[in-house]
Design a protein around this motif. Structure first.
Motif, short mmCIF file in Angstrom:
data_model
loop_
_atom_site.label_atom_id
_atom_site.label_comp_id
_atom_site.label_asym_id
_atom_site.label_seq_id
_atom_site.Cartn_x
_atom_site.Cartn_y
_atom_site.Cartn_z
N ASP A 56 44.46 44.42 35.74
CA ASP A 56 43.29 44.19 36.58
C ASP A 56 43.08 42.70 36.85
N GLU A 59 45.44 42.07 39.72
CA GLU A 59 44.90 42.68 40.95
C GLU A 59 43.73 41.89 41.52
N TYR A 62 43.25 39.82 44.84
CA TYR A 62 42.81 40.34 46.15
C TYR A 62 41.33 40.08 46.40
N ARG A 68 43.28 38.24 51.39
CA ARG A 68 43.00 39.38 52.27
C ARG A 68 43.67 39.18 53.63
N GLU A 71 47.15 39.91 53.20
CA GLU A 71 47.29 41.37 53.10
C GLU A 71 47.36 41.98 54.50
N HIS B 59 46.31 49.94 51.31
CA HIS B 59 45.59 48.81 51.91
C HIS B 59 44.61 49.17 53.02
N ILE B 65 42.43 48.28 49.15
CA ILE B 65 42.84 47.63 47.91
C ILE B 65 41.70 47.57 46.89
N VAL B 68 42.10 49.93 44.07
CA VAL B 68 43.35 49.89 43.30
C VAL B 68 43.14 49.06 42.03
N ASN B 69 43.23 49.74 40.90
CA ASN B 69 43.16 49.05 39.60
C ASN B 69 43.98 49.86 38.60
N PHE B 70 43.89 49.50 37.33
CA PHE B 70 44.69 50.17 36.30
C PHE B 70 44.47 51.69 36.30
#
Lengths: 134, 149
Positions: A56, A59, A62, A68, A71, B59, B65, B68-70
Motif C-alpha cells: 500500500d 501504491e 498514485y 495521475r 497514468e 485504471h 486506481i 487498488v490496494n493489498f
C-alpha cells in the motif's frame, strides 16, 4: 560558381509525411514507453509479496497528481498501440487493405481519440478530486 | 535467440509496368525473423484483450486506481482465472516488449558489440522479471497477513 536559387519549397515548408509515417513513430514511442513501464510495474506488483504495509505504501504513489497524468498517458499509450496494432495486422494479413491506408489510419486515430474522451474525463476527474479542486 | 541480427532487407522497388502501388508491407522471408514477426502479431492480438482489459479494469472502470490496494490484489489472486490472466499477460507482454526493443535496437545501435550488449541486457532483465512475476503470481498468499489488515 553558378548561383542556384533555392526553390521556395526547399526552405519554406514543413515536411508533413504520410499518415503511415506518423503512426509508425507513434507505435514505436508508445511501445518503448509501455515496455519500460512494464519493467517497473512487475517490480512494484511483486512488492505485494511483502505484505499490505509495503504494497500500500508503493501504491500510494498514485496519490500524486503528476503520477495521475502519467497514468492517463499510460492508458493512452496502451490504447493507441493496440488500435494501431490492429491496423498493422489488417495490412499484413489482408494486403489489399493497404489501398485504404489513409482512411484506416484516420479511422484508427479517430477511434482512439473518441475512446480517450471518457477516459480523460474519468482519470481527469479523479486527479482534480485528489487536488481538492472539485 | 537472434542476438546478432542482420540489417533489414530494403523494400523492393515496384515492378515496372505495375500500378506503382505495392499491395501489402514487407515481411521477413523466413527463419527466426519470420517467427518473431508472427509472434508479434499473435501475441499482439491476445494482448489486445489481456492488456487493454487490464488497463481499463485497473485504471478506468469502477473508481479506477483508487480502489487498488493489498486487499484488492488479495481477492483477485485468490481466483485462478485472474492468476492465469495476469501470468499470461506477464509472459506475452515481456516477450512482445523485449522483441520490440530488439527491433528498435537494430535500428539505432549500429556497432555489433554494443548491439549484442544492449540486447543481452534486455534479455537478462526480461528473464529475471519473468521469474519474479511468475513466483509472485503463483505463490502469493494473502492469508499470511490475515488479521494484520
Amino acid at each position: 560558381v553558378t548561383h542556384v536559387a533555392k526553390r521556395k519549397s526547399d526552405v519554406g515548408t514543413l515536411y508533413r509525411g504520410s499518415p503511415g509515417q506518423w503512426s509508425w513513430i507513434a507505435h514505436r514511442i508508445t511501445g518503448v514507453a509501455i515496455v519500460l513501464f512494464l519493467f517497473v510495474h512487475i517490480v512494484d506488483t511483486a512488492v505485494v509479496g511483502w505484505g499490505p504495509e509495503a504494497y500500500d505504501r508503493v501504491e500510494s504513489v498514485y496519490q500524486n497528481w503528476f503520477v495521475r497524468l502519467l497514468e492517463l498517458g499510460l492508458v493512452a499509450a496502451v490504447l493507441y498501440h493496440a488500435l494501431n496494432g490492429v491496423k498493422i495486422m489488417l495490412f499484413d494479413f489482408w494486403p489489399s487493405t493497404t489501398r485504404h491506408m489513409k482512411g484506416l489510419s484516420l479511422a484508427t486515430t479517430g477511434l482512439f481519440l473518441v475512446a480517450m474522451v471518457p477516459i480523460t474525463w474519468i482519470i481527469g476527474k479523479g486527479t482534480l478530486e485528489l487536488l481538492g479542486w472539485i | 535467440m537472434a542476438v546478432e541480427t542482420k540489417e533489414r532487407v530494403p523494400v523492393p522497388a515496384p515492378r515496372p509496368g505495375g500500378t506503382g502501388v505495392r499491395a501489402g508491407r514487407e515481411r521477413p522471408s523466413g527463419g527466426f525473423e519470420l517467427w518473431a514477426w508472427l509472434f508479434m502479431r499473435i501475441s499482439g492480438l491476445v494482448l489486445l484483450f489481456l492488456a487493454v482489459g487490464h488497463v481499463l479494469i485497473m485504471h478506468v472502470l469502477d473508481e479506477g486506481i483508487d480502489r487498488v490496494n493489498f486487499d484488492f490484489v488479495a481477492v483477485r489472486w485468490d481466483d485462478v482465472f485472474w492468476q492465469t490472466w495476469d501470468w499470461a499477460m506477464l509472459s506475452l507482454a515481456l516477450v512482445h516488449g523485449i522483441n520490440g526493443l530488439r527491433v528498435v535496437v537494430q535500428d539505432y545501435v549500429r556497432p555489433a558489440g554494443a548491439r549484442f550488449a544492449v540486447n543481452m541486457a534486455f534479455y537478462t532483465l526480461g528473464f529475471i522479471l519473468f521469474v519474479l512475476g511468475t513466483v509472485v503470481v503463483f505463490t502469493f498468499d494473502a492469508g499470511k497477513w490475515a488479521g494484520a489488515v
